[in-house]
Design an enzyme around this catalytic site. Structure first.
Site, short mmCIF file in Angstrom:
data_model
loop_
_atom_site.label_atom_id
_atom_site.label_comp_id
_atom_site.label_asym_id
_atom_site.label_seq_id
_atom_site.Cartn_x
_atom_site.Cartn_y
_atom_site.Cartn_z
N ARG A 68 -0.99 -0.15 0.72
CA ARG A 68 -1.34 -1.58 0.85
C ARG A 68 -2.45 -2.10 -0.05
NH1 ARG A 68 3.41 -2.31 2.57
NH2 ARG A 68 3.80 -2.17 4.79
N ASN A 98 4.61 -1.99 -4.04
CA ASN A 98 4.77 -3.36 -3.53
C ASN A 98 3.48 -3.88 -2.92
OD1 ASN A 98 5.00 -1.67 -1.28
ND2 ASN A 98 6.41 -3.03 -0.20
N ASP A 156 10.59 -0.71 -4.69
CA ASP A 156 10.73 -0.51 -3.24
C ASP A 156 10.29 -1.73 -2.41
OD1 ASP A 156 11.31 1.11 -0.90
OD2 ASP A 156 9.17 0.94 -0.52
N ASP A 309 7.94 6.80 4.45
CA ASP A 309 7.96 5.34 4.35
C ASP A 309 6.89 4.74 5.26
OD1 ASP A 309 8.52 2.79 3.57
OD2 ASP A 309 10.60 2.76 4.24
N HIS A 313 1.41 -2.27 9.19
CA HIS A 313 1.38 -3.73 9.34
C HIS A 313 0.39 -4.06 10.45
CE1 HIS A 313 4.63 -4.77 6.62
NE2 HIS A 313 5.34 -3.79 7.11
O1 DOR Z 1 10.39 -1.13 6.41
C1 DOR Z 1 9.99 -1.23 5.27
N1 DOR Z 1 8.72 -1.59 5.02
N2 DOR Z 1 10.82 -1.02 4.25
C2 DOR Z 1 10.48 -1.29 2.98
O2 DOR Z 1 11.28 -1.09 2.11
C3 DOR Z 1 9.15 -1.87 2.67
C4 DOR Z 1 8.19 -1.50 3.71
C5 DOR Z 1 6.91 -2.28 3.62
O3 DOR Z 1 6.35 -2.44 2.54
O4 DOR Z 1 6.43 -2.73 4.68
#
Ligand code: DOR
Length: 431
Positions: A68, A98, A156, A309, A313
């Site tokens: 992040r 990302n 991604d 992954d 959040h």
């Molecule tokens: O669930 C996901 N979260 N899939 C992704 O491809 C991106 C990721 C995110 O950046 O939160």
């Protein structure tokens, strides 16, 4: 523990790509210096890490971590994410690009590298984007990122939609020694969907994302890999059809690799019946048949690596209604235990999937290698029998969005050693 001190890891069983044997491991100056039946550290001023009942393995390697930073530090920072990684037994993570701004040029790559080094808890390898700004319209400057050591390139969070552009990325990447990693998802089919399309999405009235959205892009990229000869890695495969496509491609001799996430072999779309957005992820949780296919792919080598992954959040964003909340779940601190608990695989296979195979895919030569004199001391020591309950409040990540709260698991990381330095001792981060 003081920098540079010699350390003996005593009483454990070493498991690496060479095999398994009872041995003590001595490390000094960042390297493994001895692996012997018994090493007596008395009188040498050497520190001891107890490993009785534990496995001593090469450090785990995650091909798919969202840290992040820069841009969304309220959810995770490189430091908090590195701490979560170290506590999970990881000595190396590939950080997804990302971020905000996206990691699509040398300046952002350097920023991530510097922050990873200054945190000093885990080696952080930034992935670069395939396209500028992850916008899918023009190729990012891969060469300037390659010059800083970036190997993995991905947009991604989204797949590269334009077939011609993806072909060019593969042609360019092949010459540059890059690994093209794809988030396989055709936007035209996935748009507006929030969970797997099927029985449960119908029951719940939540718009779905069909398996075909993933499988079409897997099929396209297999065709393009054949055309271009590029090294292609498939990220977070989630459907039985995708596993079958990769299995057939490998049987035909195509040198492609693939990963699956912990959640895609432990959770199904039925969990979305709670309408709790902690179960919202992309690609979405699929059916029990898909979970079985992912497990079979992990067992037979069709899928090369387990990735987390890890997608932190904030609580506020995950408290939004299901269709408005962002997709993603935490993974770094629970992955090893879930693999041990849920997969009926020999420990050597679990560790191949979580350490030496992902290290080889990303070309990380200091990680995942055999535990032998002269090798970098990047190690994980874990008790495969220790049971514990996942408690979101006890995680080191800055976020709390684990789908495993309250789950009883087996397998606990005891020590993590990074370049000879114990960064986790007895389950406690040292910085
Ligand atoms: O669930 C996901 N979260 N899939 C992704 O491809 C991106 C990721 C995110 O950046 O939160």
């Amino acid at each position: 523990m003081a920098e540079g001190l010699a350390v003996v890891i005593r009483g454990g069983e070493v498991i690496d790509a060479v095999g398994r044997r009872r041995a003590d491991v001595m490390i000094s100056g960042g390297q493994v210096v001895a692996v012997e039946d018994t090493i007596d550290p008395s009188g040498t001023g050497t520190a001891v890490l107890d490993a009785s009942g534990c496995v001593i393995s090469p450090g785990l390697v995650d091909l798919h971590t969202h840290l992040r930073e820069p841009g969304r530090e309220e959810a995770e920072t490189i430091e908090t994410g590195s701490r979560a990684a170290a506590l999970g037994g990881y000595t190396a993570v590939v950080a997804m690009p990302n971020t905000d701004p996206p990691c699509d040029c040398a300046a952002v790559v350097q920023q991530v590298l510097d922050a990873g080094r200054s945190a000093g808890l885990c080696d952080v390898f930034p992935a670069g984007t395939i396209t500028v700004g992850r916008a899918g319209t023009s190729l990012s400057p891969m060469a300037e990122m390659r010059a800083l050591g970036v190997r993995v390139f991905t947009d991604d969070g989204a797949g590269v939609q334009d077939d011609g552009l993806m072909r060019r990325a593969m042609e360019y990447g092949r010459g540059a020694g890059a690994i093209l990693a794809q988030h396989c998802e055709v936007d035209a089919l996935a748009k507006g969907g929030h969970m797997n399309e099927g029985e449960w999405s119908s029951k719940l009235g939540i718009p779905g994302i069909p398996a075909a959205a993933e499988e079409l892009m897997v099929a396209r990229d297999l065709a393009l890999a054949k055309l271009t000869g590029a090294t292609v890695h498939f990220q977070h495969l989630s459907t039985a059809g995708s596993v079958e496509l990769v299995r057939a491609a490998k049987a035909a001799g195509l040198p492609v690799t693939a990963e699956a996430t912990t959640h895609h072999f432990t959770l199904t779309d039925e969990y979305c019946a709670s309408y709790d957005s902690v179960f919202k992820v992309n690609p979405p949780l699929r059916t029990a048949a898909d979970v079985a296919a992912i497990r079979a792919g992990l067992a037979d080598g069709t899928i090369d690596a387990i990735a987390t992954d890890h997608a932190p959040h904030t609580q506020e964003s995950k408290e939004l209604p299901f269709d408005e909340a962002p997709p993603g779940m935490l993974g770094l601190e629970t992955a090893l235990a879930l693999a041990i608990t849920e997969l009926d695989l020999p420990m050597e296979r679990v560790l191949a999937l979580m350490s030496w195979r992902p290290a080889a895919i990303a070309g990380l030569v200091a990680h995942g290698g055999p535990i032998a004199p002269g090798r970098p001391a990047n190690l994980c020591v874990f008790d495969p029998a220790a049971a514990w309950t996942v408690d979101p409040e006890r995680l080191a990540s800055r976020s709390r969005n684990t789908p495993y709260a309250g789950r009883r698991v087996q397998g606990k990381v005891r020590h993590t050693v990074l370049w000879g330095q114990p960064v986790v001792i007895d389950g406690e981060a040292q910085r």
